[in-house]
Design an enzyme around this catalytic site. Structure first.
Site, PDB file in Angstrom:
ATOM      1  N   SER A   1      51.822  32.864  44.569  1.00 18.04           N
ATOM      2  CA  SER A   1      50.679  33.721  44.885  1.00 18.04           C
ATOM      3  C   SER A   1      49.832  33.175  46.027  1.00 18.04           C
ATOM      4  O   SER A   1      49.222  33.946  46.779  1.00 18.04           O
ATOM      5  CB  SER A   1      49.798  33.896  43.641  1.00 18.04           C
ATOM      6  OG  SER A   1      49.376  32.635  43.138  1.00 18.04           O
TER       7      SER A   1
ATOM      8  N   ASP B   1      38.089  34.959  40.697  1.00 23.57           N
ATOM      9  CA  ASP B   1      38.769  34.610  39.445  1.00 23.57           C
ATOM     10  C   ASP B   1      38.727  33.116  39.151  1.00 23.57           C
ATOM     11  O   ASP B   1      39.208  32.673  38.119  1.00 23.57           O
ATOM     12  CB  ASP B   1      40.222  35.098  39.475  1.00 23.57           C
ATOM     13  CG  ASP B   1      41.017  34.546  40.654  1.00 23.57           C
ATOM     14  OD1 ASP B   1      40.830  33.363  40.987  1.00 23.57           O
ATOM     15  OD2 ASP B   1      41.819  35.287  41.229  1.00 23.57           O
TER      16      ASP B   1
ATOM     17  N   HIS C   1      42.422  31.535  42.234  1.00 17.18           N
ATOM     18  CA  HIS C   1      42.996  31.648  43.560  1.00 17.18           C
ATOM     19  C   HIS C   1      41.932  31.393  44.621  1.00 17.18           C
ATOM     20  O   HIS C   1      40.743  31.599  44.371  1.00 17.18           O
ATOM     21  CB  HIS C   1      43.621  33.043  43.751  1.00 17.18           C
ATOM     22  CG  HIS C   1      44.822  33.258  42.897  1.00 17.18           C
ATOM     23  ND1 HIS C   1      44.760  33.937  41.700  1.00 17.18           N
ATOM     24  CD2 HIS C   1      46.102  32.857  43.049  1.00 17.18           C
ATOM     25  CE1 HIS C   1      45.972  33.947  41.152  1.00 17.18           C
ATOM     26  NE2 HIS C   1      46.797  33.302  41.961  1.00 17.18           N
TER      27      HIS C   1
END
Length: 339
Positions: A81, A244, A247
């Site tokens: 990611s 969040d 990330h």
């Protein structure tokens, strides 16, 4: 853990990866189970349970440099990611777009970006990603960011390094340059508390050092992502983490891109020759690859690349602490889909 101790652990992990071992773990199973639970709690906050948002950044950058006979450089992003850019909302904020824009500006040449990185990927997904990459035109350079999910899912470090080294070998054999951003420091994830932060940092750095050995031995270069590239990341987590708390934020990705860009440009032959020589004032120099890997793992933004194939203690590497170059601030706009 000292640099020498980390070097010994990294050497054992890399040797196990090369010779088929799989039993060397990163930390005690019970402690890693607690760490995994903490990180999963953090992940549940990502998108509120919805599918992860990853902007599509693929396309051509630096269109103003296009001209007759000016073929674009091809840049491909592989990994998880972080390589895909999860956590930002615009394509120009992803690491791939930032790197493509920066390379285009320095090379004065268009750059075609393709992203095969997948949120949640572990190193054993690189085999699939590399197959996708090699099914088309071979990129000039591939950037891989991988490792965090290997730690949190307790993948044996030897298997993790073996998968990464295999991916680098296949890409290098096909003719692509390869730069790997090694495992980030999971001890900086805000919801993870002490003493698990210490454990996460130790496991992350062990894997990062072992990754460096595996990558360099296959002809690639590494850049330590560490605390996601800069002491400011640990000092200002609310600024450099996304909403969040897992990330990176827009500023976090920009900081990462600034650190990786010089190594990408050096691999493409775009960096001044005088900057390729080690600078003693910056504590750069030639070291046994395991020692270089251990030092890089403890200092974000440090590059390691192959030097001499043999030495008194095995292969040697060049450790560089390159000056970071700011990525152009304008938001790049992909214009044409990549093939």
């Amino acid at each position: 853990m000292t640099s020498m101790s980390r070097a010994r652990v990294a050497r054992r992990i890399a040797a196990g990866a090369a010779y088929g071992g799989g039993g060397i773990g990163l930390a005690g199973a019970a402690a890693m189970g607690l760490l995994l639970a903490e990180v999963q709690l953090a992940r549940r906050r990502v998108g509120g349970g919805t599918s992860p948002h990853v902007p599509n950044a693929d396309g051509r950058y630096g269109g103003t440099y296009a001209g007759p006979g000016q073929t674009p450089l091809r840049l491909t992003m592989l990994g998880d990611s972080t390589a895909a850019g999860q956590g930002v909302h615009r394509s120009g904020q992803t690491p791939g777009a930032l790197l493509a824009s920066g390379v285009a500006a320095l090379a004065e040449r268009p750059v075609e970006l393709r992203t095969v990185a997948t949120p949640g990927a572990r190193s054993d997904d690189l085999d699939r990603q590399v197959a996708l990459v090699l099914a088309g035109p071979v990129p000039d350079i591939c950037v891989i960011m991988i490792g965090a999910n290997d730690v949190t899912h307790r993948m044996p470090a030897t298997r993790s390094v073996r998968c990464l080294a295999s991916a680098v070998r296949r890409l290098r054999t096909a003719g692509a340059e390869v730069v790997v951003g090694t495992c980030p420091d999971l001890g900086t994830i805000e919801p993870v508390r002490q003493p698990l932060r210490w454990l996460a940092r130790r496991a992350s750095r062990q894997l990062a050092a072992a990754q460096t050995i595996g990558v360099v031995e296959q002809g690639g270069r590494t850049v330590s992502l560490g605390d996601l590239l800069g002491p400011e990341f640990a000092a200002n987590p609310r600024e450099l983490f996304g909403p969040d708390s897992y990330h990176p934020s827009v500023e976090g990705y920009a900081t990462a891109a600034m650190a990786v860009l010089p190594t990408v440009c050096a691999a493409l032959g775009l960096w001044p020759a005088e900057e390729e020589r080690p600078d003693a004032s910056r504590r750069e120099g030639f070291l046994p690859v395991a020692r270089a890997a251990a030092e890089a793992a403890s200092e974000a933004g440090t590059e390691v690349t192959a030097a001499m194939p043999t030495g008194p203690r095995g292969p040697w590497a060049l450790l560089k602490r390159r000056r970071r170059r700011r990525v152009p601030e304008q938001e790049p706009a992909p214009a044409t889909p990549s093939s």
